[in-house]
Scaffold this active site. Sequence first.
Site, PDB file in Angstrom:
ATOM      1  N   GLY A  46      18.481 -86.121  94.464  1.00  0.00           N
ATOM      2  CA  GLY A  46      18.252 -86.707  95.882  1.00  0.00           C
ATOM      3  C   GLY A  46      18.928 -85.930  96.707  1.00  0.00           C
ATOM      4  O   GLY A  46      19.944 -85.063  96.415  1.00  0.00           O
ATOM      5  N   GLN A  51      23.224 -83.975 104.745  1.00  0.00           N
ATOM      6  CA  GLN A  51      23.461 -82.782 103.835  1.00  0.00           C
ATOM      7  C   GLN A  51      23.773 -81.622 103.766  1.00  0.00           C
ATOM      8  O   GLN A  51      24.299 -80.667 103.378  1.00  0.00           O
ATOM      9  CB  GLN A  51      23.415 -83.551 102.295  1.00  0.00           C
ATOM     10  CG  GLN A  51      23.748 -84.815 101.816  1.00  0.00           C
ATOM     11  CD  GLN A  51      23.774 -84.912 100.318  1.00  0.00           C
ATOM     12  OE1 GLN A  51      22.258 -85.566 100.140  1.00  0.00           O
ATOM     13  NE2 GLN A  51      24.525 -84.869  99.640  1.00  0.00           N
ATOM     14  N   CYS A  94      27.491 -86.894  93.690  1.00  0.00           N
ATOM     15  CA  CYS A  94      26.907 -86.547  95.120  1.00  0.00           C
ATOM     16  C   CYS A  94      27.213 -85.095  95.285  1.00  0.00           C
ATOM     17  O   CYS A  94      28.238 -84.806  95.025  1.00  0.00           O
ATOM     18  CB  CYS A  94      27.495 -87.557  96.238  1.00  0.00           C
ATOM     19  SG  CYS A  94      27.063 -86.986  98.010  1.00  0.00           S
ATOM     20  N   LEU A  95      26.083 -84.420  95.546  1.00  0.00           N
ATOM     21  CA  LEU A  95      26.379 -83.088  95.916  1.00  0.00           C
ATOM     22  C   LEU A  95      27.282 -82.751  96.990  1.00  0.00           C
ATOM     23  O   LEU A  95      27.900 -81.706  97.029  1.00  0.00           O
ATOM     24  CB  LEU A  95      24.833 -82.393  96.326  1.00  0.00           C
ATOM     25  CG  LEU A  95      24.028 -82.626  95.287  1.00  0.00           C
ATOM     26  CD1 LEU A  95      22.398 -82.225  95.792  1.00  0.00           C
ATOM     27  CD2 LEU A  95      24.448 -81.618  94.037  1.00  0.00           C
ATOM     28  N   HIS A 136      21.400 -94.553  97.627  1.00  0.00           N
ATOM     29  CA  HIS A 136      22.309 -93.674  98.034  1.00  0.00           C
ATOM     30  C   HIS A 136      21.955 -92.773  99.025  1.00  0.00           C
ATOM     31  O   HIS A 136      22.996 -92.564 100.005  1.00  0.00           O
ATOM     32  CB  HIS A 136      22.531 -93.007  96.491  1.00  0.00           C
ATOM     33  CG  HIS A 136      23.444 -91.802  96.678  1.00  0.00           C
ATOM     34  ND1 HIS A 136      24.623 -91.727  95.853  1.00  0.00           N
ATOM     35  CD2 HIS A 136      23.497 -90.499  97.278  1.00  0.00           C
ATOM     36  CE1 HIS A 136      25.145 -90.419  96.256  1.00  0.00           C
ATOM     37  NE2 HIS A 136      24.485 -89.876  96.920  1.00  0.00           N
ATOM     38  N   GLU A 137      20.801 -92.301  99.241  1.00  0.00           N
ATOM     39  CA  GLU A 137      20.417 -91.558 100.182  1.00  0.00           C
ATOM     40  C   GLU A 137      20.341 -92.198 101.407  1.00  0.00           C
ATOM     41  O   GLU A 137      20.674 -91.556 102.491  1.00  0.00           O
ATOM     42  CB  GLU A 137      18.919 -90.700  99.797  1.00  0.00           C
ATOM     43  CG  GLU A 137      18.657 -90.055  98.611  1.00  0.00           C
ATOM     44  CD  GLU A 137      19.783 -89.145  98.370  1.00  0.00           C
ATOM     45  OE1 GLU A 137      20.427 -88.568  99.488  1.00  0.00           O
ATOM     46  OE2 GLU A 137      19.994 -88.717  97.117  1.00  0.00           O
ATOM     47  N   HIS A 140      23.500 -92.330 103.102  1.00  0.00           N
ATOM     48  CA  HIS A 140      23.919 -91.092 103.819  1.00  0.00           C
ATOM     49  C   HIS A 140      23.475 -91.063 105.131  1.00  0.00           C
ATOM     50  O   HIS A 140      24.045 -90.400 106.184  1.00  0.00           O
ATOM     51  CB  HIS A 140      23.313 -89.844 103.003  1.00  0.00           C
ATOM     52  CG  HIS A 140      24.022 -89.318 101.878  1.00  0.00           C
ATOM     53  ND1 HIS A 140      25.133 -88.696 102.054  1.00  0.00           N
ATOM     54  CD2 HIS A 140      23.790 -88.957 100.565  1.00  0.00           C
ATOM     55  CE1 HIS A 140      25.613 -88.366 100.731  1.00  0.00           C
ATOM     56  NE2 HIS A 140      24.805 -88.477 100.045  1.00  0.00           N
TER      57      HIS A 140
HETATM   58  O1  GNR Z   1      22.141 -85.492  92.242  1.00  0.00           O
HETATM   59  C1  GNR Z   1      22.461 -86.641  92.439  1.00  0.00           C
HETATM   60  N1  GNR Z   1      22.656 -87.515  91.443  1.00  0.00           N
HETATM   61  C2  GNR Z   1      22.969 -88.795  91.547  1.00  0.00           C
HETATM   62  C3  GNR Z   1      23.383 -89.645  90.419  1.00  0.00           C
HETATM   63  C4  GNR Z   1      23.505 -91.072  90.219  1.00  0.00           C
HETATM   64  C5  GNR Z   1      23.328 -91.610  91.660  1.00  0.00           C
HETATM   65  C6  GNR Z   1      22.942 -90.926  92.892  1.00  0.00           C
HETATM   66  C7  GNR Z   1      22.627 -89.727  92.563  1.00  0.00           C
HETATM   67  S1  GNR Z   1      22.166 -88.679  94.287  1.00  0.00           S
HETATM   68  C8  GNR Z   1      22.972 -87.082  93.621  1.00  0.00           C
HETATM   69  C9  GNR Z   1      22.509 -86.254  94.775  1.00  0.00           C
HETATM   70  C10 GNR Z   1      23.121 -86.412  96.109  1.00  0.00           C
HETATM   71  O2  GNR Z   1      24.368 -86.333  96.415  1.00  0.00           O
HETATM   72  N2  GNR Z   1      22.169 -87.252  97.008  1.00  0.00           N
HETATM   73  O3  GNR Z   1      22.641 -87.425  98.108  1.00  0.00           O
HETATM   74 NI    NI Z   2      24.857 -87.759  97.740  1.00  0.00          NI
END
Ligand code: GNR
Ligand code: NI
Length: 172
Positions: A46, A51, A94-95, A136-137, A140
């Site tokens: 995601g 980001q 999270c990236l 999660h997104e 953000h």
């Molecule tokens: O790549 C991602 N893996 C992930 C694993 C478990 C729960 C959420 C994520 S999202 C993350 C990519 C990211 O930072 N998206 O904002």
């Molecule tokens: Ni993230």
Amino acid sequence: MAIRKIITTTDPLLRTKSAPVERVDADLQRLVDDMLETMYAAPGIGLAAIQVGVPRRLLVADVGGEEDERQPHILINPEILWTSDETHVYNEGCLSIPEHYAEVERPARCRIAYLDRAGEPAEIEADGLLATCLQHEIDHLDGRLFIDYLSKLRRDMIIRKVAKAERETVVI
Ligand code: GNR
Ligand code: NI
């Protein structure tokens, strides 16, 4: 298409609340394409526009895995309509917080209204990893990170370690 730079917790922009997308036009579609390329290259499941430094309410996600099974989701101005009482715990990453992972509990299922790539209203009901990823997104888009669900001690330690790792990265 182009791979864009992903900002991390050391950039205060990551904490800003993103504003709604006003027009789904060619510029926005270019951003969507760049976000997908950036997400697949990372690799990640995601990516929120903030980001890549763009404070707009837009996200992409693909929990498919293999390159020949790609199923990209593009959600513009997403609104959570419903979440289940049942929860799930996933080990999240999270990236923007490279190399740190933690278990986070969230609703196991959710229903979200959004505009699709063409700017048309749509809805999705998600479960499993996709439900976790979309929540999660959307966090953000409100400047919230998965580490905000941890203790302050653990959150601050992770933030410090990310900053230290960046200071020690030699740019060549
Ligand atoms: O790549 C991602 N893996 C992930 C694993 C478990 C729960 C959420 C994520 S999202 C993350 C990519 C990211 O930072 N998206 O904002
Ligand atoms: Ni993230």
